[in-house]
Design a protein around this motif. Structure first.
Motif, PDB file in Angstrom:
ATOM      1  N   TYR A  33       0.865  -1.168   0.000  1.00  0.00           N
ATOM      2  CA  TYR A  33       0.000   0.000   0.000  1.00  0.00           C
ATOM      3  C   TYR A  33       0.911   1.230   0.000  1.00  0.00           C
ATOM      4  O   TYR A  33       1.627   1.488   0.967  1.00  0.00           O
ATOM      5  N   HIS A  35       1.659   5.303  -0.396  1.00  0.00           N
ATOM      6  CA  HIS A  35       1.084   6.645  -0.296  1.00  0.00           C
ATOM      7  C   HIS A  35       1.224   7.347  -1.648  1.00  0.00           C
ATOM      8  O   HIS A  35       2.251   7.200  -2.322  1.00  0.00           O
ATOM      9  N   GLU A  62      -4.686   6.737  -0.086  1.00  0.00           N
ATOM     10  CA  GLU A  62      -4.626   7.024   1.342  1.00  0.00           C
ATOM     11  C   GLU A  62      -5.677   6.221   2.096  1.00  0.00           C
ATOM     12  O   GLU A  62      -5.437   5.759   3.204  1.00  0.00           O
ATOM     13  N   LEU A 131       3.630  -1.084   3.947  1.00  0.00           N
ATOM     14  CA  LEU A 131       3.300   0.317   3.721  1.00  0.00           C
ATOM     15  C   LEU A 131       4.511   1.018   3.130  1.00  0.00           C
ATOM     16  O   LEU A 131       5.626   0.899   3.658  1.00  0.00           O
ATOM     17  N   LYS A 137       4.332   9.448   6.414  1.00  0.00           N
ATOM     18  CA  LYS A 137       3.218   9.048   5.558  1.00  0.00           C
ATOM     19  C   LYS A 137       2.695   7.652   5.927  1.00  0.00           C
ATOM     20  O   LYS A 137       1.493   7.381   5.827  1.00  0.00           O
ATOM     21  N   THR A 138       3.579   6.758   6.342  1.00  0.00           N
ATOM     22  CA  THR A 138       3.085   5.428   6.740  1.00  0.00           C
ATOM     23  C   THR A 138       2.301   5.515   8.045  1.00  0.00           C
ATOM     24  O   THR A 138       1.313   4.793   8.223  1.00  0.00           O
ATOM     25  N   LEU A 141      -1.074   6.561   7.026  1.00  0.00           N
ATOM     26  CA  LEU A 141      -1.857   5.441   6.491  1.00  0.00           C
ATOM     27  C   LEU A 141      -2.436   4.595   7.622  1.00  0.00           C
ATOM     28  O   LEU A 141      -3.581   4.146   7.550  1.00  0.00           O
ATOM     29  N   ASN A 145      -6.507   4.225   8.335  1.00  0.00           N
ATOM     30  CA  ASN A 145      -7.020   2.884   8.067  1.00  0.00           C
ATOM     31  C   ASN A 145      -6.872   2.021   9.315  1.00  0.00           C
ATOM     32  O   ASN A 145      -5.944   1.208   9.416  1.00  0.00           O
TER      33      ASN A 145
END
Length: 221
Positions: A33, A35, A62, A131, A137-138, A141, A145
């Protein structure tokens, strides 16, 4: 004049890496996944990973959709949280992991995780979720989520030193996504060879260094 691109590796013809690509099947389901900002980054290693292991699935967003339940085993998240299972130091069969109640308590797992019965059940590593992005950014995420936080987590502590000299994480020690996935897949499935991926990464690093006028004395062609 606009640059032309290789239809296979999607890089400019002057930087084509097809000669270094040695594809191999992925030994287990893997989803990355990514970003959206990372997907636009020229130094991302995910495109190289997809060239080397075409079976890997990549989703850029995202807001993420949970993957379908696996026929065998569970999805595990590759993320270094306090409860993560270190595949380099834990004494286990790797594919059939047993974690005791006392170990779970020591890891300080949340009540939500404890309620899944992880303290008494075997959790087979059936698939890997990764990720891709900066640490900031991770973490975003994970925040956006919450279902990711319910997954059992994996980490590692004895991977080879990073060869991705053109980009470093916090403290200069973090591995690239390609190197991380490569290490974990080889650890879980020794028949998976990390050598082709490392050679491809070395070639890409060599290209960046030449472009910057800092070509290495030895190493990538």
């Amino acid at each position: 004049m606009s640059r032309t691109y290789c239809c296979s590796c999607q890089l400019p013809h002057a930087a084509c890496l097809c000669a270094y690509v040695r594809p191999q099947p992925c030994p287990m389901p893997v989803i990355i996944y990514q970003h959206p900002l990372e997907a636009k980054h020229a130094k991302s290693t995910v495109p190289l990973l997809r060239l080397s292991v075409p079976d890997i699935r990549v989703e850029v967003a995202e807001t993420l959709t949970p993957p379908p339940t696996l026929a065998h085993g569970d999805w595990w998240l590759l993320y270094p949280d306090a409860a993560a299972l270190d595949i380099d130091t834990q004494q286990h069969s790797l594919l059939e992991v047993k974690r005791s109640a006392s170990k779970l308590a020591a890891d300080k797992l949340s009540a939500a995780k404890l309620s899944t019965g992880m303290q008494t059940k075997n959790r087979q590593i059936g698939g890997l979720i990764v990720l891709d992005g900066t640490w900031r950014k991770t973490r975003l995420l994970l925040h956006l989520n919450p279902w990711l936080k319910a997954l059992p987590t994996l980490s590692f502590s004895q991977a080879p030193a990073s060869a991705y000299a053109i980009r470093k994480g916090p403290g200069g020690q973090a591995l690239s996504t390609l190197e991380s996935v490569c290490h974990v897949l080889h650890k879980l499935h020794p028949e998976f060879s990390p050598a082709p991926l490392r050679a491809l990464l070395q070639a890409r690093v060599g290209q960046f260094q030449v472009h910057k006028g800092n070509a290495p004395q030895t190493g990538a062609k």
